[in-house]
Motif scaffolding. Structure first.
Motif, PDB file in Angstrom:
ATOM      1  N   ALA A   1       0.850  -1.185   0.000  1.00 27.86           N
ATOM      2  CA  ALA A   1       0.000   0.000   0.000  1.00 27.86           C
ATOM      3  C   ALA A   1       0.886   1.235   0.000  1.00 27.86           C
ATOM      4  O   ALA A   1       1.929   1.254   0.657  1.00 27.86           O
ATOM      5  N   VAL A   2       0.488   2.247  -0.746  1.00 23.31           N
ATOM      6  CA  VAL A   2       1.139   3.557  -0.648  1.00 23.31           C
ATOM      7  C   VAL A   2       0.049   4.554  -0.266  1.00 23.31           C
ATOM      8  O   VAL A   2      -0.906   4.776  -1.016  1.00 23.31           O
ATOM      9  N   TRP A   3       0.200   5.101   0.939  1.00 23.70           N
ATOM     10  CA  TRP A   3      -0.805   6.012   1.476  1.00 23.70           C
ATOM     11  C   TRP A   3      -0.344   7.455   1.305  1.00 23.70           C
ATOM     12  O   TRP A   3       0.736   7.830   1.777  1.00 23.70           O
ATOM     13  N   PHE A   4      -1.190   8.247   0.658  1.00 25.53           N
ATOM     14  CA  PHE A   4      -0.901   9.661   0.416  1.00 25.53           C
ATOM     15  C   PHE A   4      -1.517  10.471   1.546  1.00 25.53           C
ATOM     16  O   PHE A   4      -2.693  10.817   1.518  1.00 25.53           O
ATOM     17  N   ASP A   5      -0.673  10.731   2.547  1.00 28.92           N
ATOM     18  CA  ASP A   5      -1.121  11.406   3.768  1.00 28.92           C
ATOM     19  C   ASP A   5      -1.033  12.922   3.575  1.00 28.92           C
ATOM     20  O   ASP A   5      -0.247  13.608   4.224  1.00 28.92           O
ATOM     21  N   THR A   6      -1.842  13.403   2.651  1.00 30.37           N
ATOM     22  CA  THR A   6      -1.862  14.836   2.318  1.00 30.37           C
ATOM     23  C   THR A   6      -3.022  15.477   3.070  1.00 30.37           C
ATOM     24  O   THR A   6      -4.127  14.942   3.055  1.00 30.37           O
ATOM     25  N   PRO A   7      -2.795  16.608   3.747  1.00 30.40           N
ATOM     26  CA  PRO A   7      -3.886  17.229   4.498  1.00 30.40           C
ATOM     27  C   PRO A   7      -5.100  17.492   3.608  1.00 30.40           C
ATOM     28  O   PRO A   7      -4.943  17.975   2.476  1.00 30.40           O
ATOM     29  N   PRO A   8      -6.307  17.188   4.099  1.00 29.59           N
ATOM     30  CA  PRO A   8      -7.517  17.398   3.294  1.00 29.59           C
ATOM     31  C   PRO A   8      -7.636  18.814   2.743  1.00 29.59           C
ATOM     32  O   PRO A   8      -8.091  19.005   1.605  1.00 29.59           O
ATOM     33  N   ALA A   9      -7.215  19.810   3.511  1.00 25.68           N
ATOM     34  CA  ALA A   9      -7.306  21.194   3.030  1.00 25.68           C
ATOM     35  C   ALA A   9      -6.407  21.406   1.817  1.00 25.68           C
ATOM     36  O   ALA A   9      -6.743  22.183   0.908  1.00 25.68           O
ATOM     37  N   VAL A  10      -5.266  20.718   1.794  1.00 29.55           N
ATOM     38  CA  VAL A  10      -4.363  20.817   0.644  1.00 29.55           C
ATOM     39  C   VAL A  10      -5.000  20.130  -0.564  1.00 29.55           C
ATOM     40  O   VAL A  10      -4.986  20.663  -1.681  1.00 29.55           O
ATOM     41  N   CYS A  11      -5.606  18.972  -0.351  1.00 28.02           N
ATOM     42  CA  CYS A  11      -6.302  18.269  -1.440  1.00 28.02           C
ATOM     43  C   CYS A  11      -7.414  19.141  -2.008  1.00 28.02           C
ATOM     44  O   CYS A  11      -7.576  19.239  -3.230  1.00 28.02           O
ATOM     45  N   ALA A  12      -8.165  19.778  -1.119  1.00 28.48           N
ATOM     46  CA  ALA A  12      -9.288  20.617  -1.553  1.00 28.48           C
ATOM     47  C   ALA A  12      -8.778  21.794  -2.381  1.00 28.48           C
ATOM     48  O   ALA A  12      -9.360  22.153  -3.410  1.00 28.48           O
ATOM     49  N   ARG A  13      -7.676  22.372  -1.944  1.00 29.78           N
ATOM     50  CA  ARG A  13      -7.116  23.519  -2.674  1.00 29.78           C
ATOM     51  C   ARG A  13      -6.614  23.084  -4.057  1.00 29.78           C
ATOM     52  O   ARG A  13      -6.837  23.768  -5.058  1.00 29.78           O
ATOM     53  N   ARG A  14      -5.940  21.941  -4.106  1.00 30.70           N
ATOM     54  CA  ARG A  14      -5.459  21.441  -5.404  1.00 30.70           C
ATOM     55  C   ARG A  14      -6.642  21.121  -6.318  1.00 30.70           C
ATOM     56  O   ARG A  14      -6.593  21.373  -7.522  1.00 30.70           O
ATOM     57  N   ASN A  15      -7.692  20.559  -5.728  1.00 33.13           N
ATOM     58  CA  ASN A  15      -8.872  20.221  -6.529  1.00 33.13           C
ATOM     59  C   ASN A  15      -9.515  21.487  -7.107  1.00 33.13           C
ATOM     60  O   ASN A  15      -9.926  21.507  -8.263  1.00 33.13           O
ATOM     61  N   GLU A  16      -9.556  22.516  -6.302  1.00 32.94           N
ATOM     62  CA  GLU A  16     -10.118  23.799  -6.748  1.00 32.94           C
ATOM     63  C   GLU A  16      -9.370  24.355  -7.951  1.00 32.94           C
ATOM     64  O   GLU A  16      -9.944  25.039  -8.802  1.00 32.94           O
ATOM     65  N   ALA A  17      -8.075  24.064  -7.991  1.00 36.81           N
ATOM     66  CA  ALA A  17      -7.234  24.615  -9.056  1.00 36.81           C
ATOM     67  C   ALA A  17      -7.348  23.819 -10.346  1.00 36.81           C
ATOM     68  O   ALA A  17      -6.798  24.206 -11.382  1.00 36.81           O
TER      69      ALA A  17
END
Ligand SMILES: Nc1ncnc2c1ncn2[C@@H]1O[C@H](COP(=O)(O)OP(=O)(O)OP(=O)(O)O)[C@@H](O)[C@H]1O
Ligand SMILES: [Mg+2]
Length: 148
Positions: free
Chosen positions: A93-109
């Motif tokens: 398994a490779v787990w991407f432990d990226t903060p949800p707020a960072v994911c949300a910001r990247r998604n917005e972009a």
């Protein structure tokens, strides 16, 4: 079915939308692993079974495979673990432990279809259980990309 080749593995990615899975895969595994993602297929109802069939066939051919989906819950991962074990291939398994707020910001972009509705991202977050060897993974790696 042939014996597993040296270094052959199944890699199961775990991480929210925008956590960096596909970017990391392109850099780290694209040259060595077949990339499988049910997200690329239409027909939501059948793509789970199709993905399992494709992964099993590639493993039987001796290929290493990476499954690039969010795979948030143990139930999403169990069938993949089982088919790797049946093939005698280690499953990481490779787990991407990226903060949800960072994911949300990247998604917005993101633009167009690549951008997922925020509810989709938070739905995945609600189901997310970090992967563990207790589920049957041979190994668990963690990729952390900060808010930078
Ligand atoms: N390490 C990183 N640092 C900064 N930005 C990144 C990093 N990795 C990915 N990104 C950016 O974040 C966005 C999402 O990355 P990526 O498409 O790899 O996520 P994903 O986990 O595959 O998402 P999805 O589950 O929706 O397919 C992209 O715009 C990408 O350029
Ligand atoms: Mg992706």
């Amino acid at each position: 079915m042939s014996a597993p080749g040296p270094g052959q593995e199944l890699v199961v990615l775990v991480g929210l939308q925008g956590s960096g899975k596909s970017t990391w895969t392109a850099a780290a595994l694209a040259g060595t692993h077949a990339v499988v993602s049910k997200d690329h297929w239409p027909n939501a109802r059948r793509r789970e079974a199709r993905q399992q069939r494709v992964v099993a066939d590639l493993l039987a051919e001796g290929r290493s495979v990476v499954v690039d989906n969010t795979n948030p819950a143990p139930a999403d991962r169990a069938a993949l673990i089982a088919l790797a074990r049946a093939a005698g291939v280690p499953v990481r398994a490779v787990w991407f432990d990226t903060p949800p707020a960072v994911c949300a910001r990247r998604n917005e972009a993101r633009h167009g279809r690549a951008r997922v509705p925020p509810a989709g991202l938070y739905g995945t977050l609600a189901r997310l259980v970090p992967p563990s060897t207790g589920e049957g993974f041979s190994r668990v790696d963690v990729v952390r990309t900060g808010p930078g």
